[in-house]
Design an enzyme around this catalytic site. Structure first.
Site, PDB file in Angstrom:
ATOM      1  N   GLY A  36     -41.699  15.790  45.620  1.00 56.52           N
ATOM      2  CA  GLY A  36     -40.664  15.130  44.831  1.00 56.52           C
ATOM      3  C   GLY A  36     -41.282  14.676  43.528  1.00 56.52           C
ATOM      4  O   GLY A  36     -42.508  14.563  43.431  1.00 56.52           O
ATOM      5  N   CYS A  51     -47.301  17.034  49.359  1.00 52.48           N
ATOM      6  CA  CYS A  51     -47.340  16.450  48.003  1.00 52.48           C
ATOM      7  C   CYS A  51     -46.743  15.040  48.001  1.00 52.48           C
ATOM      8  O   CYS A  51     -47.317  14.130  48.577  1.00 52.48           O
ATOM      9  CB  CYS A  51     -46.650  17.374  47.015  1.00 52.48           C
ATOM     10  SG  CYS A  51     -47.093  16.987  45.316  1.00 52.48           S
ATOM     11  N   TYR A  52     -45.576  14.815  47.409  1.00 52.79           N
ATOM     12  CA  TYR A  52     -44.976  13.475  47.461  1.00 52.79           C
ATOM     13  C   TYR A  52     -44.802  13.040  48.914  1.00 52.79           C
ATOM     14  O   TYR A  52     -45.027  11.882  49.261  1.00 52.79           O
ATOM     15  CB  TYR A  52     -43.616  13.488  46.737  1.00 52.79           C
ATOM     16  CG  TYR A  52     -42.858  12.184  46.821  1.00 52.79           C
ATOM     17  CD1 TYR A  52     -43.148  11.147  45.943  1.00 52.79           C
ATOM     18  CD2 TYR A  52     -41.869  11.974  47.782  1.00 52.79           C
ATOM     19  CE1 TYR A  52     -42.468   9.924  46.019  1.00 52.79           C
ATOM     20  CE2 TYR A  52     -41.185  10.765  47.871  1.00 52.79           C
ATOM     21  CZ  TYR A  52     -41.487   9.748  46.982  1.00 52.79           C
ATOM     22  OH  TYR A  52     -40.820   8.549  47.061  1.00 52.79           O
ATOM     23  N   LYS A  79     -30.608  34.290  51.095  1.00 54.35           N
ATOM     24  CA  LYS A  79     -30.272  35.622  50.579  1.00 54.35           C
ATOM     25  C   LYS A  79     -31.113  36.740  51.214  1.00 54.35           C
ATOM     26  O   LYS A  79     -30.595  37.790  51.572  1.00 54.35           O
ATOM     27  CB  LYS A  79     -30.494  35.624  49.063  1.00 54.35           C
ATOM     28  CG  LYS A  79     -29.911  36.803  48.358  1.00 54.35           C
ATOM     29  CD  LYS A  79     -28.465  36.537  48.102  1.00 54.35           C
ATOM     30  CE  LYS A  79     -27.807  37.457  47.148  1.00 54.35           C
ATOM     31  NZ  LYS A  79     -26.432  36.999  46.857  1.00 54.35           N
ATOM     32  N   GLU A 117     -46.470  26.095  50.661  1.00 52.69           N
ATOM     33  CA  GLU A 117     -45.341  27.029  50.603  1.00 52.69           C
ATOM     34  C   GLU A 117     -45.438  28.040  49.469  1.00 52.69           C
ATOM     35  O   GLU A 117     -44.720  29.035  49.467  1.00 52.69           O
ATOM     36  CB  GLU A 117     -44.023  26.249  50.523  1.00 52.69           C
ATOM     37  CG  GLU A 117     -43.737  25.528  49.206  1.00 52.69           C
ATOM     38  CD  GLU A 117     -44.425  24.164  49.078  1.00 52.69           C
ATOM     39  OE1 GLU A 117     -45.394  23.901  49.804  1.00 52.69           O
ATOM     40  OE2 GLU A 117     -43.991  23.374  48.216  1.00 52.69           O
ATOM     41  N   HIS A 130     -49.596  22.390  47.951  1.00 51.82           N
ATOM     42  CA  HIS A 130     -48.332  23.049  48.336  1.00 51.82           C
ATOM     43  C   HIS A 130     -48.615  24.301  49.179  1.00 51.82           C
ATOM     44  O   HIS A 130     -48.912  25.357  48.618  1.00 51.82           O
ATOM     45  CB  HIS A 130     -47.534  23.442  47.082  1.00 51.82           C
ATOM     46  CG  HIS A 130     -46.922  22.264  46.405  1.00 51.82           C
ATOM     47  ND1 HIS A 130     -45.691  21.773  46.743  1.00 51.82           N
ATOM     48  CD2 HIS A 130     -47.397  21.451  45.424  1.00 51.82           C
ATOM     49  CE1 HIS A 130     -45.411  20.715  45.997  1.00 51.82           C
ATOM     50  NE2 HIS A 130     -46.441  20.497  45.188  1.00 51.82           N
ATOM     51  N   ASP A 184     -23.256  39.354  49.578  1.00 55.34           N
ATOM     52  CA  ASP A 184     -22.821  38.375  50.581  1.00 55.34           C
ATOM     53  C   ASP A 184     -21.495  38.763  51.235  1.00 55.34           C
ATOM     54  O   ASP A 184     -21.382  38.776  52.465  1.00 55.34           O
ATOM     55  CB  ASP A 184     -22.709  36.978  49.958  1.00 55.34           C
ATOM     56  CG  ASP A 184     -23.991  36.561  49.273  1.00 55.34           C
ATOM     57  OD1 ASP A 184     -25.035  37.151  49.591  1.00 55.34           O
ATOM     58  OD2 ASP A 184     -23.961  35.648  48.435  1.00 55.34           O
TER      59      ASP A 184
END
Ligand code: XMP
Length: 508
Positions: free
Chosen positions: A53, A80-81, A364, A168, A166, A224
C-alpha cells in the site's frame, strides 16, 4: 475448495498477487481492508495475504486492521506495507529507512519454511521508504539486505510471515517459490483450483439455476461474452439465445467470423441483428467524438433491448462480467467506475428471472484458458481488445458507409501482413485510423488529394499505460505499399509513434 484471502491495503500489485496465487492452483479472492473481521472468519480461508500500500503505518489515516486477525489461527503473509503493518500490529517499530530501496536488490535468506528451495542469495524487487527498525520479541528475522536488516520475518508458532519485498512480481527471482511455499508448506493448500473442474462445477451450477427455463446473452464477439456463451451453451444448449448486435462498425468480415464461430459449432439460438443502416442514419452529420460515442451506445441499447422485448419471454439475463469488474478495491472508488463501465444496464420495463455472470470469479487469463478448453477458435480467445463503439472511434469526424469501408480495407491489409509475418500475437493491439485528413500526392502523372491512413500499434500490460510498438520496417513498407495500391482514395500512410501517456491508444 481452498481459498486464500488477499486483503487489499491499496497497493498497485494486488490483482497480480491474486493471479499468482491462482497460477499456483489455489483460489484467491480480493477484499478491501474495510471488510469486517466476522465476514473473514465465516469464509474459512486457508491463508491471508496482506498487500502492499502507498502509506505509512504511523499515519492514522492509513489503512489498518483489527489486530485479532493475527490470532485466528489462519496463516498470514504480509507483503511490503502488509509486512510493516504486521510488525506494527505486533508491537515492533517501523520507521523511515536511512536508505530507501527501489528496484532489484540482493536478498540474503535464512532457513525458514517460507524460503524452502530459495538460495541464500537471490534478487528481489523492493519498493519502500519505511522499514521495520525493530521486531517484536515473538518474531525472528529470516532475511536481510545491505540496507534492510529485517527484510523478512516469521513467527512460526502463529504461522505469520512477512516480507518487505514483492514476491508477486517477476523481477523477484524466487518470488513464485516464496508464494508456493506459503500456500503449500504453511497454509497446506491442496491445489484444487483448475479450469477443468471450474468448467464442470459451473456447468452443474448453471443447470441447477436455469433448469428448464431460458437464458439470454448479449454477445459482442469479445473474449468475455464469447466464453460466457460457450459455457452457457454447454450447460443448457438450445435454452440459450445469444443476441449479436452488428452495428456495421466491426473490422472487415468480423461479424461473419463471430457468427460462424458460434452458429454451427455451439448449440444455441443465435440472432444477428444487422443494424448498420440504422446506426449510420443516426450518426449522419455528427463529428463530435463524445456525441458519436453516446449515439452508438444508445443505439446499441435500443437495438438489443427491442429484440429482447420482441422475444417477449421470461428468461435469465447473462453477462460476461469477469472478476476485475467486480473487485471492490482497497483504494475506494476505482472499482465502482469499472463496474458501471462493464455491466450492461437493464431497462426497467424488461424483467428477468435473474442475472447470471458465470465468469465473475475469473481473471482474463483464466477466461482465455476456459475458452480454449471449450473449443473456441484461438483467434477469438486471443482476440485483441476492440472498443465498444468499434470503428466509430477510428473514423475521425463524421462516419459514413464509404469511410467505414475504406478504413476496413486498409485495416484488413495491416492485419493480413501482421498475421503473415507472425506478428498477430506479438503486440497488444494494432489497427488503422482514418483521421479525415487529405493530403497531396502523385499517382502516375496525376496529382491526387486523398485520404491519409494512420497505423497504430501498442504493447502494454494493462492498457493504462502503453508503449508504441515497433513493427519491423519491412512489414510497414509492405503495408504502406499495399494500402496505397489497393485502397482507392488513400495516397499516404503514417505511423503513430506516441506512447500512452501522453496519447491514448485510440484516437478518439
Ligand atoms: P485508450 O484509448 O483509452 O484505450 O487508451 C485503452 C483500451 O481501451 C479500449 N477502448 C475502449 N473500449 N469502449 C471500450 O469498450 C470504449 O469506448 C473504448 N475506448 C477505448 C482501447 O481499444 C484500448 O484497448
Amino acid at each position: 475448495m481452498d481459498k486464500i484471502l488477499v486483503l487489499d491495503f491499496g497497493g498497485q500489485y494486488n490483482q497480480l498477487i491474486a493471479r499468482r496465487v491462482r497460477d499456483n492452483r489455489v483460489y484467491a479472492e480480493i477484499l478491501p481492508y474495510t471488510t469486517d473481521i466476522e465476514v473473514i472468519k465465516e469464509k474459512k480461508y486457508k491463508g491471508i495475504i496482506f498487500t502492499g500500500g502507498p502509506n505509512s503505518v504511523y499515519d492514522m489515516t492509513s489503512p489498518h486492521y483489527d489486530k485479532s486477525i493475527l490470532s485466528l489461527g489462519i496463516p498470514v503473509l504480509g507483503i511490503c506495507y502488509g509486512c510493516q503493518l504486521i510488525a506494527w500490529m505486533e508491537g515492533g517499530k517501523v520507521s523511515t529507512a536511512p536508505v530507501s530501496e527501489y528496484g532489484k536488490i540482493e536478498l540474503t535468506a535464512k532457513s525458514s519454511p517460507l524460503f524452502e528451495n530459495v538460495p541464500e542469495k537471490s534478487i528481489v524487487w523492493m519498493s519502500h521508504t519505511d522499514y521495520i527498525s525493530q521486531m517484536s520479541d515473538e518474531y525472528k528475522s529470516i532475511a536481510s539486505t545491505a540496507d534492510c536488516p529485517y527484510a523478512a520475518m516469521e513467527n512460526k508458532k502463529k504461522g505469520i510471515y512477512a516480507v518487505q519485498f514483492h514476491p508477486e512480481v517477476t523481477h523477484t527471482e524466487y518470488g513464485n517459490q516464496v508464494l508456493y511455499n506459503f500456500l503449500y508448506n504453511i497454509c497446506e493448500c491442496k491445489g484444487d483450483w483448475e479450469m477443468d473442474s471450474f468448467i464442470e462445477k459451473t456447468i452443474t451450477k448453471l443447470r441447477e439455476t436455469i433448469k428448464d427455463r431460458n437464458v439470454i446473452l448479449g454477445l459482442s464477439g469479445g473474449v468475455d461474452s464469447s466464453v460466457a456463451a460457450a459455457l452457457l451453451s454447454r450447460a443448457v444448449g438450445k435454452q440459450l439465445t445469444c443476441i449479436f448486435v452488428d452495428q456495421g462498425l466491426m473490422r472487415k468480415n468480423e461479424g461473419d467470423f463471430v457468427e460462424n464461430a458460434f452458429k454451427n459449432t455451439f448449440e444455441m439460438n443465435f440472432i444477428r441483428l444487422n443494424c448498420q443502416d440504422e446506426f449510420l442514419a443516426k450518426l449522419k452529420g455528427v463529428s463530435d467524438p463524445e456525441e458519436k460515442r453516446k449515439i452508438i451506445g444508445s443505439e446499441f441499447f435500443e437495438a438489443f433491448w427491442n429484440e429482447i422485448r420482441k422475444q417477449n419471454e421470461t428468461a435469465f439475463f447473462a453477462q460476461g462480467t469477469i472478476y476485475p469488474d467486480c473487485i471492490e478495491s482497497g483504494k475506494g472508488d476505482a472499482a465502482t467506475i469499472k463496474t458501471h463501465h462493464n455491466r450492461v444496464r437493464t431497462p426497467d420495463d424488461v424483467k428477468f428471472l435473474g442475472i447470471i455472470e458465470p465468469l465473475a470469479e475469473l481473471f482474463k487469463d483464466e477466461v482465455r484458458k476456459v475458452g480454449e478448453k471449450l473449443g473456441l477458435p484461438e483467434s477469438l480467445v486471443w482476440r485483441q481488445p476492440f472498443p465498444g463503439p468499434g470503428l466509430g472511434v477510428r473514423v475521425i469526424g463524421e462516419i459514413t458507409k464509404e469511410r467505414v469501408s475504406l478504413l476496413q480495407e486498409a485495416d484488413a491489409i495491416l492485419c493480413d501482413e501482421m498475421n503473415r509475418n507472425g506478428y498477430e500475437n506479438k503486440m497488444s493491439q494494432f489497427f488503422c485510423v482514418l483521421p479525415g485528413v487529405k493530403t497531396v500526392g502523385v499517382m502516375g502523372d496525376h496529382r491526387t488529394y486523398d485520404d491519409l491512413v494512420i497505423i497504430r500499434a501498442v504493447t502494454t500490460d494493462d492498457f493504462m499505460t502503453a508503449d508504441w510498438a515497433k513493427i519491423p520496417y519491412d512489414i510497414l513498407a509492405k503495408v504502406s505499399n499495399r494500402i496505397t495500391n489497393e485502397c482507392k482514395g488513400i495516397n499516404r500512410v503514417a505511423y503513430d509513434i506516441t506512447s500512452k501517456p501522453p496519447a491514448t491508444v485510440e484516437w478518439e
